[in-house]
Design an enzyme around this catalytic site. Sequence first.
Site, mmCIF file in Angstrom:
data_model
loop_
_atom_site.group_PDB
_atom_site.id
_atom_site.type_symbol
_atom_site.label_atom_id
_atom_site.label_comp_id
_atom_site.label_asym_id
_atom_site.label_seq_id
_atom_site.Cartn_x
_atom_site.Cartn_y
_atom_site.Cartn_z
ATOM 1 C CB SER A 1 -8.606 4.976 8.017
ATOM 2 O OG SER A 1 -9.047 5.121 6.699
ATOM 3 C CE LYS B 1 -9.198 2.688 3.724
ATOM 4 N NZ LYS B 1 -9.461 4.088 3.469
ATOM 5 C CG ASP C 1 -12.135 3.615 6.566
ATOM 6 O OD1 ASP C 1 -11.589 4.404 7.358
ATOM 7 O OD2 ASP C 1 -11.949 3.632 5.341
ATOM 8 C CG HIS D 1 -1.743 1.247 1.324
ATOM 9 N ND1 HIS D 1 -2.896 1.410 0.586
ATOM 10 C CD2 HIS D 1 -1.588 2.406 2.012
ATOM 11 C CE1 HIS D 1 -3.422 2.590 0.836
ATOM 12 N NE2 HIS D 1 -2.642 3.222 1.693
#
Length: 433
Positions: free
Chosen positions: A183, A187, A161, A82
């Site tokens: 948050s 995910k 979220d 990410h």
Amino acid sequence: MRTVDLITKKRDGGELSKSEIDALVQGYTQGSIPDYQMSAMAMAIFFRGMTPDERANLTMAMVHSGEVIDLSGISGVKVDKHSTGGVGDTTTLVLAPLVAAVGVPVAKMSGRGLGHTGGTIDKLESVPGFHVEIDNEQFISLVNRNGLAIIGQSDKLTPADKKLYGLRDVTGTVNSIPLIASSIMSKKIASGADAIVLDVKTGDGAFMKEMDEAKELAACMVDIGNRVGRRTIAVLSDMSQPLGNAIGNALEVREAIDTLRGVGPKDLTELCLTLGSHMTVLAGIAATQAEAAELLKEAIASGKAIEKFKTFLTAQGGDASVVDEPSRLPTASFQIEVKAERSGYVASIAAESMGLAAMMLGAGRATKESAIDLAVGIVLHKKVGDPVTAGESLATIHANSEEVAEVRSKIVASIVIQDAPVTPQPLLSGEIV
Ligand code: URA
Ligand code: CA
């Protein structure tokens, strides 16, 4: 348990228990806790922070507020990557086929671009025919067959979220490190990751402009991941100038193709090798970073990486002939050079305003509903530290309109040239494990 008691507990510096956090997140998602109470709670968290246990519990409560993707049908360690977002960040397009080529299973959910940052799905859709509308079963079978697949983010993931982020956005509580960290991590975990490599950006084009804030966010996410059984590593990388040379969807696909062939920009290549090595080690395919980097370099040199990219595009309906003939990608009607007005050295290239300039050309979305032009964007010919001669091209604007005066002035204003030589910010400034 009255919600007001939880708010006052947090307001006064107390620690919320797991069951209190679960009740709060569930009640808010289902609507029994109103926005005004949750905004008071978010503000209390903003000022009081959260303990490591509270952050991990909040993350997992948000994970369980919606669908959790089950990747157990894919063997091996599913490592996700990410990035906290940047300008011209083409890493996923390169990394996914690159690590898949050495045997790391890549089952990735990606997003679309918003504002000055681009999204992986938009970039991939510039390949004619490519689509991400595949169901979960097909997704898993593609990863098992080819080693990688990319789909869009399901809107059934982490509804808590989504709702909380919308509330934070209008109550001045976005910028809280525990809330950002939980948050993001919620995910990733809901998308099925066993292990996570984070690319936390700092500098002008990044969400976190300051290094100390970026480090704190990285440490917070790594702690959450490791606490809930997902091995997590963060790399701190520079986003004070755009990454690589290209900004814009099809232009970044070309850049990714170059990088997978071993002739891409130096910074993009280095970042992909670093993030990719961490992924390869976490997946248990190499024992050390150095061994992993060798495997990845070999995949580039032998052509395995670019072949994997072709297989991946074809499997999702894309025309893989663009890899050998990039001119088949959407191409803008006008190529306009932006020339240096003076000689010297490039002192800075403001990433955020370059991202906004590309957005003005149509490469990015101002709102979630806006349409984008996949062909347009900007290609830089100089990076920070490079010498320049007056009249030399600094960048090429790829536009579908000849009226680019405003974009041109934005680019000119974003690239500062000075007399004295310049040492660029290092691309990588540490890792948090
Ligand atoms: N990105 C996220 O996904 N969540 C935040 O809270 C901030 C940035
Ligand atoms: Ca780029």
